[in-house]
Motif scaffolding. Structure first.
Motif, PDB file in Angstrom:
ATOM      1  N   SER A   1     -55.728  50.689 111.192  1.00 31.65           N
ATOM      2  CA  SER A   1     -55.488  50.265 112.571  1.00 31.65           C
ATOM      3  C   SER A   1     -54.269  49.351 112.594  1.00 31.65           C
ATOM      4  N   ILE A   2     -53.187  49.824 113.203  1.00 30.46           N
ATOM      5  CA  ILE A   2     -51.897  49.127 113.136  1.00 30.46           C
ATOM      6  C   ILE A   2     -51.512  48.628 114.528  1.00 30.46           C
ATOM      7  N   PRO A   3     -51.067  47.355 114.637  1.00 28.89           N
ATOM      8  CA  PRO A   3     -50.738  46.822 115.960  1.00 28.89           C
ATOM      9  C   PRO A   3     -49.484  47.461 116.570  1.00 28.89           C
ATOM     10  N   THR A   4     -49.464  47.517 117.902  1.00 28.29           N
ATOM     11  CA  THR A   4     -48.265  47.953 118.625  1.00 28.29           C
ATOM     12  C   THR A   4     -48.010  46.946 119.744  1.00 28.29           C
TER      13      THR A   4
ATOM     14  N   PHE B   1     -47.399  47.795 122.704  1.00 27.43           N
ATOM     15  CA  PHE B   1     -47.573  48.556 123.944  1.00 27.43           C
ATOM     16  C   PHE B   1     -48.965  48.365 124.538  1.00 27.43           C
ATOM     17  N   ALA B   2     -49.069  48.731 125.832  1.00 28.04           N
ATOM     18  CA  ALA B   2     -50.314  48.545 126.582  1.00 28.04           C
ATOM     19  C   ALA B   2     -51.488  49.280 125.927  1.00 28.04           C
ATOM     20  N   VAL B   3     -51.202  50.331 125.206  1.00 26.40           N
ATOM     21  CA  VAL B   3     -52.257  51.145 124.597  1.00 26.40           C
ATOM     22  C   VAL B   3     -52.997  50.398 123.479  1.00 26.40           C
ATOM     23  N   GLY B   4     -52.391  49.336 122.971  1.00 27.71           N
ATOM     24  CA  GLY B   4     -53.041  48.579 121.897  1.00 27.71           C
ATOM     25  C   GLY B   4     -52.749  49.178 120.530  1.00 27.71           C
ATOM     26  N   ARG B   5     -53.681  49.024 119.603  1.00 28.79           N
ATOM     27  CA  ARG B   5     -53.454  49.473 118.222  1.00 28.79           C
ATOM     28  C   ARG B   5     -53.399  50.982 118.111  1.00 28.79           C
ATOM     29  N   VAL B   6     -52.679  51.431 117.087  1.00 32.10           N
ATOM     30  CA  VAL B   6     -52.586  52.860 116.815  1.00 32.10           C
ATOM     31  C   VAL B   6     -53.389  53.138 115.542  1.00 32.10           C
ATOM     32  N   ASN B   7     -54.081  54.282 115.516  1.00 29.01           N
ATOM     33  CA  ASN B   7     -54.785  54.705 114.307  1.00 29.01           C
ATOM     34  C   ASN B   7     -53.864  55.577 113.463  1.00 29.01           C
ATOM     35  N   CYS B   8     -53.519  55.075 112.269  1.00 27.44           N
ATOM     36  CA  CYS B   8     -52.874  55.916 111.271  1.00 27.44           C
ATOM     37  C   CYS B   8     -53.981  56.301 110.288  1.00 27.44           C
ATOM     38  N   TYR B   9     -53.755  57.344 109.517  1.00 23.55           N
ATOM     39  CA  TYR B   9     -54.796  57.763 108.568  1.00 23.55           C
ATOM     40  C   TYR B   9     -54.194  57.937 107.187  1.00 23.55           C
ATOM     41  N   LEU B  10     -54.894  57.361 106.202  1.00 27.99           N
ATOM     42  CA  LEU B  10     -54.520  57.580 104.805  1.00 27.99           C
ATOM     43  C   LEU B  10     -55.448  58.661 104.252  1.00 27.99           C
ATOM     44  N   ILE B  11     -54.862  59.699 103.688  1.00 29.54           N
ATOM     45  CA  ILE B  11     -55.655  60.765 103.085  1.00 29.54           C
ATOM     46  C   ILE B  11     -55.592  60.557 101.579  1.00 29.54           C
TER      47      ILE B  11
ATOM     48  N   ASP C   1     -48.987  59.480 110.450  1.00 37.10           N
ATOM     49  CA  ASP C   1     -48.383  58.478 111.320  1.00 37.10           C
ATOM     50  C   ASP C   1     -48.277  57.129 110.596  1.00 37.10           C
ATOM     51  N   ALA C   2     -47.353  56.296 111.074  1.00 33.44           N
ATOM     52  CA  ALA C   2     -47.074  55.068 110.329  1.00 33.44           C
ATOM     53  C   ALA C   2     -47.036  53.818 111.205  1.00 33.44           C
ATOM     54  N   GLY C   3     -47.132  53.990 112.526  1.00 33.31           N
ATOM     55  CA  GLY C   3     -47.062  52.816 113.404  1.00 33.31           C
ATOM     56  C   GLY C   3     -45.643  52.560 113.867  1.00 33.31           C
ATOM     57  N   PRO C   4     -45.495  51.613 114.804  1.00 28.28           N
ATOM     58  CA  PRO C   4     -44.167  51.305 115.339  1.00 28.28           C
ATOM     59  C   PRO C   4     -43.340  50.496 114.347  1.00 28.28           C
ATOM     60  N   ASN C   5     -42.028  50.535 114.534  1.00 26.03           N
ATOM     61  CA  ASN C   5     -41.089  49.879 113.635  1.00 26.03           C
ATOM     62  C   ASN C   5     -41.015  48.380 113.928  1.00 26.03           C
ATOM     63  N   SER C   6     -41.953  47.610 113.361  1.00 24.18           N
ATOM     64  CA  SER C   6     -41.892  46.156 113.510  1.00 24.18           C
ATOM     65  C   SER C   6     -42.388  45.515 112.226  1.00 24.18           C
ATOM     66  N   GLY C   7     -41.948  44.279 112.004  1.00 26.17           N
ATOM     67  CA  GLY C   7     -42.353  43.548 110.803  1.00 26.17           C
ATOM     68  C   GLY C   7     -43.861  43.368 110.748  1.00 26.17           C
ATOM     69  N   THR C   8     -44.462  43.035 111.898  1.00 24.50           N
ATOM     70  CA  THR C   8     -45.914  42.833 111.961  1.00 24.50           C
ATOM     71  C   THR C   8     -46.653  44.111 111.581  1.00 24.50           C
ATOM     72  N   SER C   9     -46.201  45.222 112.146  1.00 25.34           N
ATOM     73  CA  SER C   9     -46.861  46.494 111.863  1.00 25.34           C
ATOM     74  C   SER C   9     -46.682  46.867 110.392  1.00 25.34           C
ATOM     75  N   PHE C  10     -45.492  46.630 109.868  1.00 26.37           N
ATOM     76  CA  PHE C  10     -45.221  46.942 108.463  1.00 26.37           C
ATOM     77  C   PHE C  10     -46.128  46.108 107.546  1.00 26.37           C
ATOM     78  N   ASP C  11     -46.251  44.808 107.853  1.00 26.56           N
ATOM     79  CA  ASP C  11     -47.125  43.934 107.050  1.00 26.56           C
ATOM     80  C   ASP C  11     -48.562  44.422 107.088  1.00 26.56           C
ATOM     81  N   GLU C  12     -49.039  44.767 108.290  1.00 27.38           N
ATOM     82  CA  GLU C  12     -50.438  45.202 108.404  1.00 27.38           C
ATOM     83  C   GLU C  12     -50.663  46.537 107.707  1.00 27.38           C
ATOM     84  N   LEU C  13     -49.675  47.419 107.790  1.00 31.03           N
ATOM     85  CA  LEU C  13     -49.792  48.710 107.108  1.00 31.03           C
ATOM     86  C   LEU C  13     -49.892  48.494 105.593  1.00 31.03           C
ATOM     87  N   THR C  14     -49.018  47.611 105.085  1.00 31.27           N
ATOM     88  CA  THR C  14     -49.017  47.309 103.651  1.00 31.27           C
ATOM     89  C   THR C  14     -50.353  46.717 103.215  1.00 31.27           C
TER      90      THR C  14
END
Ligand SMILES: [Zn+2]
Length: 334
Positions: A22-25, A27-37, A46-59
């Motif tokens: 669950s990666i922050p965005t 946008f009004a839609v809130g978090r985006v679900n990416c999936y690790l297989i 999917d990888a989330g939006p291009n932001s430092g916060t999103s990158f940190d949370e993805l990592t």
């Protein structure tokens, strides 16, 4: 939680190696679900939006599953929207992963800024044609330009086609192109597990907005996004599925009931718009105001898309017609 969604679905998926991140965005839609297989290849959908916060949370989300970004071997892009594709280029650069997406999405993924500009030009013309005041259109253009920072291009190294199969060590996915929410929506079916990665094609908690988007071929007519979307939903309804993993919100457990609810909701909205148009001819913008009152500037294009989707249904059914007057379109009852 409604009768058609269940958060436990994420645990069911995780037991098969499909982990929701669950990666922050912004946008009004809130978090985006990416999936690790967790398979071979180790894959991110999917990888989330291009932001430092999103990158940190993805990592961090990957680390909590015992994985690192560098280990990712394949990134699959579900569709062209920036909350899903913004970080794809960065993840691919760090990991050397292949980037896969449907053929229709390749220009958008590879030439993100230019394609977004063309989309915005198309949106501007559409908004003016349908009665949105010029000052609102200009404000929306600058909002869109600011939002573009959350996207970024990526080189596509593996082009997918409708009907393709993606083979992993422990599973195989069928690729289905299901346009409507965007022109490039793609869903991935694990027929053996009766599981579908649906991204924004089918969301449990909100109706996917069928955004009016520039035609894929340059001189094409404006696509009827909602009509296309309803056709795509009909195809998804026919699938045998136990679990649908969406791009936002909780998993869907009864996709047929949810899709039937969506069909009924769109019919009701079309009828409501028909009553407003029968009362007196109106532009799409006036219809949006009649439905939702004074709309926030950032929502003007979403609500316009929503209205035009339904007036398309009414046009196709012969219940309304378009009358153009001084460059602005009004709808009137037939
Ligand atoms: Zn999304």
């Amino acid at each position: 939680m409604s009768a058609t969604t269940a958060p436990e679905g994420f645990e069911v998926a995780a037991a098969t190696g499909v982990h929701r991140l669950s990666i922050p965005t912004p946008f009004a839609v809130g978090r985006v679900n990416c999936y690790l297989i967790d398979d071979e290849p180790l894959t991110l959908v999917d990888a989330g939006p291009n932001s430092g916060t999103s990158f940190d949370e993805l990592t961090r989300a990957l680390a909590s599953l015992g994985k690192s970004l560098e280990e990712i071997e394949l990134v699959i892009v579900s569709h062209q929207h920036i909350d899903h594709l913004g970080l794809v280029g960065l993840v691919a650069a760090r990991s050397g992963a292949d980037v896969a997406t449907i053929d229709h999405a390749v220009p958008m993924v590879e030439r993100f800024a230019e394609e977004m500009q063309a989309d915005d030009d198309f949106a501007t013309a559409t908004m003016l044609r349908h009665g949105i005041p010029e000052d609102v259109v200009r404000a929306l253009q600058s909002v869109s330009r600011a939002f573009r920072a959350w996207g970024a291009p990526a080189k596509v190294t593996r082009v997918l086609h409708d009907g393709d199969t993606i083979d992993f060590r422990d599973r195989s996915w069928k690729v289905h192109w299901r346009p409507g929410h965007s022109p490039t929506d793609t869903v991935f079916e694990d027929a053996e597990r009766r599981m579908l990665i649906a991204a924004d094609h089918l969301l449990g908690h909100i109706s996917s907005n069928p955004l009016i988007t520039r035609p894929l071929d340059a001189d094409g007519e404006r696509p009827q996004s909602l009509v296309t979307y309803l056709d795509s939903l009909t195809e998804t309804r026919a699938m045998d599925l136990d679990l649908v993993l969406p791009g936002h919100g909780d998993p869907v457990t009864d996709h047929r009931k949810l899709i039937d609810d969506r069909f009924a909701g769109h019919r009701r909205r079309a009828d409501k718009l028909h009553r407003l148009i029968a009362d007196r001819p109106r532009s799409a913008h006036e219809l949006a105001q009649a439905l939702w009152g004074n709309i926030a500037v950032t929502q003007a294009y979403l609500t316009l898309s929503e209205v035009l989707g339904h007036t398309d249904l009414l046009l196709n059914a012969g219940r309304v017609r378009e009358v153009e007057d001084g460059g602005t379109v009004r709808f009137e009852a037939t």
